[in-house]
Design a protein around this motif. Structure first.
Motif, PDB file in Angstrom:
ATOM      1  N   ASP A   1      -6.008  -1.828   5.387  1.00 27.57           N
ATOM      2  CA  ASP A   1      -4.705  -1.542   6.004  1.00 27.57           C
ATOM      3  C   ASP A   1      -4.377  -2.615   7.044  1.00 27.57           C
ATOM      4  OD1 ASP A   1      -6.452  -0.967   8.063  1.00 27.57           O
ATOM      5  OD2 ASP A   1      -5.751   1.088   8.379  1.00 27.57           O
TER       6      ASP A   1
ATOM      7  N   ARG B   1      -2.096  -5.465   3.683  1.00 22.66           N
ATOM      8  CA  ARG B   1      -2.250  -4.060   3.278  1.00 22.66           C
ATOM      9  C   ARG B   1      -2.294  -4.003   1.759  1.00 22.66           C
ATOM     10  NH1 ARG B   1       1.714  -1.187   7.794  1.00 22.66           N
ATOM     11  NH2 ARG B   1       1.349  -2.832   9.318  1.00 22.66           N
TER      12      ARG B   1
ATOM     13  N   LEU C   1      -4.949   7.448  -0.403  1.00 29.11           N
ATOM     14  CA  LEU C   1      -5.614   6.228   0.073  1.00 29.11           C
ATOM     15  C   LEU C   1      -4.607   5.098   0.266  1.00 29.11           C
ATOM     16  CD1 LEU C   1      -8.894   6.187  -2.042  1.00 29.11           C
ATOM     17  CD2 LEU C   1      -8.770   6.093   0.454  1.00 29.11           C
TER      18      LEU C   1
ATOM     19  N   CYS D   1      -3.402   3.197   3.790  1.00 27.66           N
ATOM     20  CA  CYS D   1      -3.379   1.737   4.006  1.00 27.66           C
ATOM     21  C   CYS D   1      -2.015   1.306   4.523  1.00 27.66           C
ATOM     22  CB  CYS D   1      -3.674   0.990   2.706  1.00 27.66           C
ATOM     23  SG  CYS D   1      -5.397   1.089   2.223  1.00 27.66           S
TER      24      CYS D   1
ATOM     25  N   LEU E   1      -6.306   3.975   7.738  1.00 29.31           N
ATOM     26  CA  LEU E   1      -7.548   3.927   6.952  1.00 29.31           C
ATOM     27  C   LEU E   1      -8.776   4.198   7.833  1.00 29.31           C
ATOM     28  CD1 LEU E   1      -8.420   3.486   4.023  1.00 29.31           C
ATOM     29  CD2 LEU E   1      -8.755   1.065   4.552  1.00 29.31           C
TER      30      LEU E   1
ATOM     31  N   PHE F   1      -9.327   7.842   8.066  1.00 25.61           N
ATOM     32  CA  PHE F   1      -9.346   8.529   6.767  1.00 25.61           C
ATOM     33  C   PHE F   1     -10.765   9.017   6.476  1.00 25.61           C
ATOM     34  CE2 PHE F   1      -8.793   9.158   2.237  1.00 25.61           C
ATOM     35  CZ  PHE F   1      -7.478   9.573   2.144  1.00 25.61           C
TER      36      PHE F   1
END
Ligand SMILES: Nc1ncnc2c1ncn2[C@@H]1O[C@H](COP(=O)(O)OP(=O)(O)O)[C@@H](O)[C@H]1O
Ligand SMILES: [Mg+2]
Length: 422
Positions: A197, A262, A305, A309, A314, A317
């Motif tokens: 990201d 990204r 996901l 990003c 991220l 996450f």
């Protein structure tokens, strides 16, 4: 959410298939797609070239698309991300400057030097004379690389000086203006696809592919004749080392260059006999056929996901969840590939080949009059997921044996190096 997937290969069929597994994704438009994406539920093809940015933007606006996921390197290196972002369309994939990571091997190499990333030593040359003088000094084996997108045809591993000289002549004659001449590295290759990201970088499962056309890894290089994941060569310790020595410094150096990346950073690594990971190249997108092997094992939602990003979340996450299984993808190609081959052959047996454990991803296929016809060199990627590599290989080949078309070609030994048979 409505998503556009750009591309027409096995990778894009896999991305569309995986995105549609999330209930948040209501519809996928594949541009231009293949017979696999045409027949996928809630997915439709739009016949536009991957570099027709204006047309792609028009579809995105007309269809009120929430996100564009770019498969191939060509539109990324031509600046599709910049173009669509200017029109407030959300894109997963690096911008034109960042895509040089793949599009220019000399740009990538200078980044590796700057970041002290382990890689082969190399020189960059813009004329035949100095390239040849360097070759004489270095000896063989040696690797000659064109500095530009070459669809897998820009790298020659030369074992004799004559081959090396010829490679230099041919690449310059073919229109490349810059070459890299790189020390030859021994070892086994692995592919690490990592999500980033721009702040955090996290690898997907390690994969390996089979690049050569013939059994026993012989013959010409291809786009890839098969792949498997997770590669047992990459132990958790080695992955940690790759994270620290390769992924983190790559991202940091991109940041230092003012690049907000990204998307996917794919690192092609040589694991040397002493166990050291050395970078051969970067790609700025998902790998093909690695994606066909990796993504069927992904349990975390792909769309979540990708959104993490794009929204730079991220780092927060949760860990990416994977099926604790093995995946093997066997590529089925048109006879003659990677040289010339015929198209338009009727493909039979795809439905019969698919089962709970087997997915047939399409690559070079097209729908015509209720038939599925061959339309490219690599035609299908038959992926089996099972509790072990032994059974995954067996299931993949059982499925391949149910598929038929005139001139069908595939390797018989995908994954065999895992079983110690080479
Ligand atoms: N320094 C090297 N030593 C040994 N083999 C190499 C080296 N660099 C590339 N190769 C071989 O050539 C293949 C293609 O090179 P790569 O840099 O990945 O370029 P591309 O994928 O753009 O053709 C690699 O997958 C590897 O098999
Ligand atoms: Mg490569």
């Amino acid at each position: 959410m409505k998503v556009i997937v750009i591309g027409n290969g096995g990778r894009e069929h896999t991305l569309a298939y995986k995105l549609l597994q999330s209930s948040r994704v209501t519809q996928v438009f594949c541009i231009p797609g293949n017979a696999g994406t045409a027949t996928l539920e809630r997915c439709q093809n739009v016949p536009l070239a991957v570099d027709h940015f204006e047309g792609i933007a028009r579809v995105a606006i007309e269809q009120q698309i929430d996100l564009v996921v770019v498969g191939p390197e060509l539109p990324l290196s031509l600046g599709i991300t910049d173009y669509l972002q200017e029109q407030n369309i959300r894109v997963f994939g690096p911008n034109k400057v960042a895509a040089q990571l793949e599009a220019s091997k000399s740009w990538a190499k200078s980044l590796m030097y700057e970041a002290s990333i382990p890689a082969a030593h190399s020189g960059t040359f813009s004329d035949i004379e100095s390239a040849k003088t360097y070759l004489q000094k270095q000896g063989t084996p040696i690797v000659i690389k064109a500095d530009g997108l070459a669809s897998g045809k820009g790298v020659i591993v030369a074992h004799t000086e004559a081959e090396a000289q010829q490679a230099v002549d041919e690449l310059f004659a073919g229109g490349f203006t810059k070459l890299l001449i790189e020390d030859y590295l021994e070892g086994e290759e692995v592919s690490i696809l990592a999500l980033t990201d721009g702040l955090t970088i996290r690898p997907l499962l390690p994969a390996q592919d089979h690049k050569r056309v013939g059994d026993g890894d012989t013959g010409k290089n291809t786009g890839g004749m098969g792949a498997y994941a997770p590669s047992p060569l990459v132990t958790p310790e080695l992955m940690e080392r790759i994270q620290q020595e390769v992924l983190e410094p790559t991202l940091q150096t991109l940041k230092n260059r003012g690049i907000d990346y990204r998307g996917i950073i794919y690192v092609g690594l040589m694991i040397t006999p002493s166990g050291e990971p050395k970078v051969l190249e970067y790609n700025c997108r998902f790998g093909d056929p690695e994606t066909q092997a990796i993504l069927p094992l992904l349990e975390t939602s792909l769309i979540e996901l990708i959104l993490a990003c794009l929204e730079q979340r991220l780092g927060e996450f949760p860990p990416i969840a994977w099926k604790n299984e093995s995946s093997v993808c066997v590529v089925v190609a048109s006879g003659g590939y990677p040289d010339s081959y015929e198209k338009g052959k009727v493909i039979k047996g795809i439905k019969e080949a698919e089962s709970e454990d087997v997915i047939v991803f399409h690559a070079g296929t097209i729908c015509k009059d209720d038939h599925i016809l061959t339309d490219g060199g690599r035609v299908l990627g038959v992926t089996a997921v099972s509790e072990s590599f032994e059974t995954a290989i067996e299931k993949a080949y059982q499925a391949v044996n149910l598929i038929q078309f005139e001139g069908m070609y595939y390797r018989h030994d995908i994954g065999n190096r895992l079983l110690g048979k080479t």
